[in-house]
Design an enzyme around this catalytic site. Sequence first.
Site, PDB file in Angstrom:
ATOM      1  N   SER A 219      -9.532   1.666   2.579  1.00  0.00           N
ATOM      2  CA  SER A 219      -9.224   2.067   1.365  1.00  0.00           C
ATOM      3  C   SER A 219      -7.531   1.512   0.752  1.00  0.00           C
ATOM      4  O   SER A 219      -7.188   2.095   0.132  1.00  0.00           O
ATOM      5  CB  SER A 219      -8.252   3.673   2.853  1.00  0.00           C
ATOM      6  OG  SER A 219      -7.011   2.850   3.721  1.00  0.00           O
TER       7      SER A 219
ATOM      8  N   LYS B 186       0.644  -1.150  -0.119  1.00  0.00           N
ATOM      9  CA  LYS B 186       0.056   0.281   0.244  1.00  0.00           C
ATOM     10  C   LYS B 186       0.975   0.684   0.138  1.00  0.00           C
ATOM     11  O   LYS B 186       1.614   1.563   0.583  1.00  0.00           O
ATOM     12  CB  LYS B 186      -0.642  -0.177   0.954  1.00  0.00           C
ATOM     13  CG  LYS B 186      -1.731   0.853   1.103  1.00  0.00           C
ATOM     14  CD  LYS B 186      -2.951   0.813   2.343  1.00  0.00           C
ATOM     15  CE  LYS B 186      -4.126   1.619   3.183  1.00  0.00           C
ATOM     16  NZ  LYS B 186      -4.975   1.376   3.774  1.00  0.00           N
TER      17      LYS B 186
ATOM     18  N   SER C  54     -10.190  -1.090   6.879  1.00  0.00           N
ATOM     19  CA  SER C  54      -9.684  -0.314   5.072  1.00  0.00           C
ATOM     20  C   SER C  54      -8.963  -1.826   5.014  1.00  0.00           C
ATOM     21  O   SER C  54      -8.730  -2.375   4.182  1.00  0.00           O
ATOM     22  CB  SER C  54      -8.394   0.340   5.538  1.00  0.00           C
ATOM     23  OG  SER C  54      -9.356   1.523   5.252  1.00  0.00           O
TER      24      SER C  54
HETATM   25  N1  GLN Z   1     -13.184   3.795   6.007  1.00  0.00           N
HETATM   26  C1  GLN Z   1     -12.627   4.268   7.338  1.00  0.00           C
HETATM   27  C2  GLN Z   1     -12.617   6.063   6.819  1.00  0.00           C
HETATM   28  O1  GLN Z   1     -12.420   6.449   6.308  1.00  0.00           O
HETATM   29  C3  GLN Z   1     -11.527   3.145   7.541  1.00  0.00           C
HETATM   30  C4  GLN Z   1     -10.429   3.489   6.822  1.00  0.00           C
HETATM   31  C5  GLN Z   1      -9.490   3.246   7.297  1.00  0.00           C
HETATM   32  O2  GLN Z   1      -9.647   2.299   7.878  1.00  0.00           O
HETATM   33  N2  GLN Z   1      -8.155   3.882   6.916  1.00  0.00           N
HETATM   34  O3  GLN Z   1     -12.197   5.918   8.032  1.00  0.00           O
END
Ligand code: GLN
Length: 493
Positions: free
Chosen positions: A159, A79, A183
């Site tokens: 994400s 990532k 994410s």
């Molecule tokens: N969808 C969640 C957010 O936008 C989780 C994101 C994540 O785990 N990085 O914060």
Amino acid sequence: MTKLTDLTITQTIKGLKEKEFTATEVTKDYISQIEKYEDKLNAFVTTTPEIALTQAKKADENIANGKMGLLEGIPLAFKDLYCTKDIKTTACSNILNNFVPKYESTVTQNLFNQGAVMLGKLQLDEFAMGASGTTSFFGNTISPWKANNSDKDLVPGGSSSGSATAVSARMVAAATGTDTGGSIRQPSAFCGVTGIKPTYGRCSRWGIVAYASSLDQAGPIAKDVSDTALMLQAMAGFDEKDSTSANIKVPNFPKALTGDIKGLKIGIPKEYRPDGLNKEICDVWDKGIEMLKEKGAEIIDISLPHTKYALASYYIIAPAEASANLARYDGVKYGLRVDGKDLDDMYMKTRAQGFGEEVRRRVMIGTYVLSAGYYDAYYLKAQKVRALIKKDFEEAYKKVDIVLTPATPTPAFEIGDKSMEDPINMWLNDIFTVTVNLAGLPGLSLPVGMSSTGLPLGLQLIGRPFDEATILNAGYALEQSVKFDNKPTLLRG
Ligand code: GLN
């Protein structure tokens, strides 16, 4: 004939050991797969085929000399939140578009120490804020899955959008992700692959671009549970460079996968079945419960009463920490700078052009809830709720060994879905995952069924702190009953 890119890591290692093929051949096949599908999917920010081939050559020498690391010759990608020495690391934001770290994150270094090969850096929602893969500065990532009889592009989830997409489309053997509120688990569920968010502190956060530091955790996304266990084994471990890293022995995760779950007590929290929950999600949950029961697990109804406040407290705490973490991007030290008439003007122009809409929204919310007069009403209250959520789990783990829930409230949605323009609807995607980060627990997501429209549906196994081994083993047992065909629509000729 099975393609090398279809093999799991476990199968690839066996083939490498038995000299059926070389790491260079494996790497070349993954590179061809990237060349074939990247234009359609946009999973990568940067590809590094030359580095991969050099590392593969070294791996072949090591294999010939009988010196095999845990992931010797296995092609991965990271990532683009993991700092990689001398390779651009962007967090998929304009503000870091020109950032080339001078150091390597601990987790990527751990993977290299075990012989991993790097194919490149993967897309994410900007600064890991999102659940769709549509907020990256470098454009949308597209899921390799399509609904039956439909040509519409679907989100891969987020994400860790590029990670789940690349694993699903066999462009990498496995990938790293990060999980602040879901994410790793949500995109894994949307793409029919497996991912684990380890216990907070299990993997070092050093060298990973911070979103919300008390929630962020690194973890793997892979083709199946065994590969996930192997990846976690290589990634995890104490790191004195991260003050929140846990100095706790890392057990042998692959060895824990016996598939024997007789007598394991599995909690089913009633709060995760709210009125109006998608019927297919309920069905796949029931199916998972039945399968685990057949394997000898004991199913126990439990209550996690503060669940209903989790999303609200997460969307106060995460933006609060994000607003503090992102203060460093000011056009002075590194990253984008947009000149202005004076210093304040430069700050404002840099941050306005450097951050996308969702990141700006979070910075505004975070600054607001931390500001004098609102701190007690929002931030402090959210922290109290967080403690109660953690306590709910502590109570539950007096009665059960693990907790089983759905991973997501729906299957993957379409890119451009109008309802997702409302940020609250987008945030509702995280309803089943944020509790786990708030409580600092490990959570595994794996595919257990398909929707009537032909899309993967995932379940989540939540464990006690530092007991990833038990959820991995229960996931392994479940996986054997499910026999999920994880080949996405795009690859099915
Ligand atoms: N969808 C969640 C957010 O936008 C989780 C994101 C994540 O785990 N990085 O914060």
